[in-house]
Design a protein around this motif. Structure first.
Motif, PDB file in Angstrom:
ATOM      1  N   ARG A   1       0.834  -1.206   0.000  1.00 59.42           N
ATOM      2  CA  ARG A   1       0.000   0.000   0.000  1.00 59.42           C
ATOM      3  C   ARG A   1       0.871   1.258   0.000  1.00 59.42           C
ATOM      4  O   ARG A   1       0.488   2.289  -0.548  1.00 59.42           O
TER       5      ARG A   1
ATOM      6  N   ARG B   1       1.895   4.860  -3.152  1.00 57.02           N
ATOM      7  CA  ARG B   1       2.059   6.309  -2.964  1.00 57.02           C
ATOM      8  C   ARG B   1       3.509   6.677  -3.231  1.00 57.02           C
ATOM      9  O   ARG B   1       4.252   7.015  -2.309  1.00 57.02           O
TER      10      ARG B   1
ATOM     11  N   ARG C   1       9.638  11.295  -1.167  1.00 56.62           N
ATOM     12  CA  ARG C   1       9.857  12.367  -0.203  1.00 56.62           C
ATOM     13  C   ARG C   1      10.618  11.847   1.015  1.00 56.62           C
ATOM     14  O   ARG C   1      11.541  12.493   1.522  1.00 56.62           O
TER      15      ARG C   1
ATOM     16  N   TYR D   1       0.590   4.801   5.780  1.00 51.84           N
ATOM     17  CA  TYR D   1       0.833   6.183   5.380  1.00 51.84           C
ATOM     18  C   TYR D   1       2.102   6.749   6.017  1.00 51.84           C
ATOM     19  O   TYR D   1       2.824   7.513   5.416  1.00 51.84           O
TER      20      TYR D   1
ATOM     21  N   ARG E   1       8.512   5.274   5.581  1.00 44.11           N
ATOM     22  CA  ARG E   1       9.762   5.617   6.259  1.00 44.11           C
ATOM     23  C   ARG E   1      10.664   4.391   6.371  1.00 44.11           C
ATOM     24  O   ARG E   1      11.885   4.491   6.239  1.00 44.11           O
TER      25      ARG E   1
ATOM     26  N   PHE F   1      -6.920  16.134   2.822  1.00 45.84           N
ATOM     27  CA  PHE F   1      -6.352  14.808   3.075  1.00 45.84           C
ATOM     28  C   PHE F   1      -7.380  13.670   3.006  1.00 45.84           C
ATOM     29  O   PHE F   1      -7.194  12.719   2.227  1.00 45.84           O
TER      30      PHE F   1
ATOM     31  N   GLU G   1      -7.575  10.735   0.131  1.00 41.99           N
ATOM     32  CA  GLU G   1      -7.385   9.342   0.515  1.00 41.99           C
ATOM     33  C   GLU G   1      -8.574   8.469   0.131  1.00 41.99           C
ATOM     34  O   GLU G   1      -8.410   7.303  -0.191  1.00 41.99           O
TER      35      GLU G   1
END
Lengths: 256, 279
Positions: free
Chosen positions: A31, A35, A41, A137, A142, B117, B121
Motif C-alpha cells: 500500500r 504512494r 519524499r 501512510y 519511512r 487529506f 485518501e
C-alpha cells in the motif's frame, strides 16, 4: 538472577512485539508503494539528513586509513598496495558499518522522534479515525526509505573514503604513492563479490535501523519523556544490532 | 423498558445513532467504565461531562473503535463497532468525524492539504472539485483565508476549526468533539460553540461533545450525561440535569472543592502523620 530473568523476559517480549510489528509493516509495504510521491519524499528526507555527515566521515576515515596503512605497508616496502588496503577495508567493512552507525544516529533518531511526536500529538490516532492506516501512510514509507537510502549512502561513503577527498588524497597527493599503482591495485583486487557483500550488509543494516526507529517511534509513550526514550533506544539498539549483525554476516560471507 | 430510552426526547426518527450498552472498560486493574448505558440520538448534540480522568476521551476512542471494551458493546447505526474487521471498521469510521483536543492536524501539510487529506485518501474526485470542497469547508469555519498557513502558524482555536473542517470533509453522520473548548479565550470559545451548534443543525449531524466546561456545554447541548466513577451519575436535558439531586453530580456542576470527590487525596490522619498521636 531474578533481575537477569526480568531483563531477558522484557527483551524477549519487546522482540516479539517488534517482530509482529515488522510483519504488519511488511504487509503495509504494497500500500505504501501505491504512494510513490510519499516514498520519494521520505527517501529524500532520510538521505539528505545523513548526506553531509556521511560525506565528511567517509573522507576522514579514508584519510586515516591511508595514513595508518602507509606506515605499516612502508615497513614491508609495499606502499603501492595502499589502494587495495583502503578499498577493501572500506568496501567490505567500514563503509556499511560506519554508514549504518551514522545513519542510526542521524536519520534513525530523527525518524523515531518524528513518529513519536506524531503519536504524542494524536496525529496517528487522527489518521486512524479518518480511516487512513498510519502503518501504510507513515510507518511503511519511512521504513522503505531507510532500506533504500542506506546502500546509496554506504556507496557514497565508500567513494568518498577511497577517492580524491580521502585515501587518494593522503596516499597519492600527500605521501606520494604512485596514482597508477593506487587505482590498478583497486581495479585488480576488488571483486564483484566484495561489492555484492557490501551491498547486502548495507541493505540488512538499513532495514534493521529503520525497523527499530519506526517501531520505537510508533510505540513510544505519548509524552516528552517517551519520545526522548524512543530516540535514545533507537540509537543504542540500532548500534548494537548493527555490530552484532556485522559479525554474523561477515562470518557467513567468510565461509563462502 | 430501558429507562435511558424513556428519558430521551421522543421526537427523533428511529433508534439512536450510537448506542452504548453495558460498557465495561479499564486499563490494567483500574476500571474506567463499569456497566454504562448511553444513547446518542440522531440530529442531536449530546454532551458527556465529568471530572478529569473519568474516561470521557476513552469513551470517544471506544466509539471510534480504537480500543475494545472488556464487556458490553457499542453500535453505530445498528452495527456493532467492535465486531468488525479492519475494512468494516474503516467503512464505519468514514461516517464519523473526530476532533481531537489539540486538533491533531498533520504538521507537514498546509491547512488546505489537511482538509483535502481525507478527500484525497478516500475519493477519486478531480483536483478542481477537491479545491472547491476544501474551500467551502474552510469557509464554513471562517478560515478560507488561512488555507496556505501551516499548523504551527495557527492559534489553538484556529487549529480546532481547521480540524472541524477536516472532520466534515467526508460529510460524516457523527462528529465527536474531545474537549473542544479547553484553554480557549472567550472569543474563540464563542466561535467554537456557535460552530458546533450550527454545523450540527445545518448538516443534520449527530454530535457528541466531551467536556468539563459545564456552562458552555449545557448551553449548546440537547442532552447531557454526567459520568463519574465509571457510572452515569446524572442524565437528561440540560434543565433536568441542572436540577439533579445526585451529590456527586451537584459537586461537579457547582464546582465545589469538597464533597463526594474529596479535596484530600486519601491519607492517614494529619495528627498521625505529624507524630502528634501517642502510639
Amino acid at each position: 538472577m531474578n533481575a537477569i530473568g526480568a531483563i531477558l523476559g522484557d527483551f524477549l517480549a519487546t522482540l516479539g512485539r517488534a517482530t509482529l510489528f515488522l510483519l504488519q509493516l511488511l504487509l503495509a509495504v504494497p500500500r505504501a508503494l501505491l504512494r510513490p510521491r510519499l516514498l520519494l519524499r521520505q527517501i529524500y528526507m532520510v538521505g539528505q539528513l545523513s548526506l553531509i555527515i556521511i560525506v565528511i566521515s567517509g573522507a576522514f576515515i579514508g584519510m586515516v586509513l591511508a595514513l595508518e596503512g602507509y606506515r605499516t605497508l612502508s615497513n614491508f616496502g609495499a606502499t603501492s598496495s595502499l589502494g587495495i588496503l583502503v578499498a577493501l577495508s572500506v568496501i567490505r567493512e567500514l563503509g556499511p558499518v560506519v554508514t549504518a552507525l551514522l545513519f542510526a544516529g542521524r536519520a534513525g533518531s530523527a525518524l523515531a522522534a518524528e513518529i513519536g511526536l506524531m503519536r504524542a500529538t494524536d496525529q496517528l490516532s487522527g489518521m486512524e479515525m479518518m480511516a487512513v492506516d498510519p502503518l501504510a501512510y507513515v510507518a511503511a514509507p519511512r521504513f522503505l526509505a531507510g532500506f533504500i537510502a542506506m546502500p546509496l549512502l554506504a556507496s557514497i561513503f565508500s567513494v568518498m573514503a577511497i577517492g580524491a577527498a580521502g585515501g587518494y588524497f593522503v596516499g597519492v597527493i600527500w605521501l606520494g604513492v604512485d596514482p597508477g599503482a593506487y587505482w590498478s591495485q583497486i581495479h585488480q583486487g576488488v571483486e564483484v563479490l566484495d561489492i555484492r557483500q557490501s551491498l547486502i550488509k548495507s541493505l540488512v543494516f538499513g532495514a534493521t535501523v529503520s525497523w527499530i526507529a519506526v517501531f520505537q517511534g510508533y510505540h513510544s509513550a505519548p509524552t516528552s519523556e517517551g519520545v526522548s526514550r524512543a530516540t535514545t533506544s533507537t540509537v543504542v539498539m540500532s548500534s548494537l544490532a548493527i555490530l552484532a549483525l556485522d559479525f554474523v554476516l561477515t562470518a557467513f560471507m567468510f565461509s563462502q | 423498558m430501558n429507562p435511558v430510552v424513556t428519558a430521551m426526547p421522543n421526537d427523533q426518527p428511529g433508534p439512536a445513532l450510537v448506542q452504548v450498552r453495558g460498557l465495561r472498560f479499564g486499563y490494567g486493574r483500574k476500571l474506567i467504565f463499569d456497566g454504562v448505558d448511553m444513547d446518542f440520538a440522531r440530529g442531536r448534540i449530546t454532551a458527556i461531562m465529568g471530572p478529569s480522568g473519568t474516561g470521557k476521551t476513552t469513551l470517544l476512542r471506544l466509539i471510534g473503535g480504537q480500543w475494545r471494551p472488556q464487556a458490553g458493546g457499542i453500535t453505530f447505526d445498528g452495527v456493532d463497532i467492535h465486531r468488525q474487521n479492519r475494512a468494516g471498521l474503516y467503512r464505519l469510521r468514514k461516517r464519523m468525524g473526530m476532533l481531537f483536543q489539540n486538533g491533531a492536524l498533520l504538521t507537514d501539510l498546509s491547512v488546505f492539504e489537511n482538509v483535502a487529506f481525507p478527500l484525497r485518501e478516500h475519493t477519486q474526485l478531480p483536483e478542481s472539485m477537491i479545491r472547491d470542497l476544501v474551500l467551502l469547508k474552510l469557509q464554513a469555519v471562517g478560515l478560507r483565508g488561512a488555507r496556505d498557513l501551516f499548523p504551527e502558524e495557527l492559534s489553538g482555536g484556529m487549529a480546532r476549526r481547521v480540524a472541524l473542517a477536516r472532520a466534515m470533509a467526508l460529510e460524516p453522520e457523527l462528529v465527536m468533539y474531545d474537549e473542544p473548548f479547553t484553554g480557549q479565550d472567550p472569543i474563540s470559545m464563542g466561535v467554537l460553540m456557535r460552530l458546533v451548534r450550527t454545523v450540527n443543525d445545518a448538516l443534520g449531524l449527530t454530535s457528541i461533545v466531551v467536556s468539563h466546561d459545564v456552562v458552555e456545554v449545557m448551553s449548546i447541548s440537547d442532552y447531557v450525561y454526567v459520568i463519574s466513577g465509571g457510572k452515569v451519575i446524572a442524565q437528561g436535558e440540560p434543565d433536568q440535569v441542572r436540577q439533579t439531586s445526585s451529590e456527586r453530580a451537584r459537586q461537579f456542576l457547582d464546582g465545589r472543592p469538597d464533597g463526594p470527590v474529596a479535596f484530600h487525596y486519601p491519607a492517614q490522619s494529619l495528627a498521625e502523620d505529624l507524630g502528634l498521636e501517642a502510639a
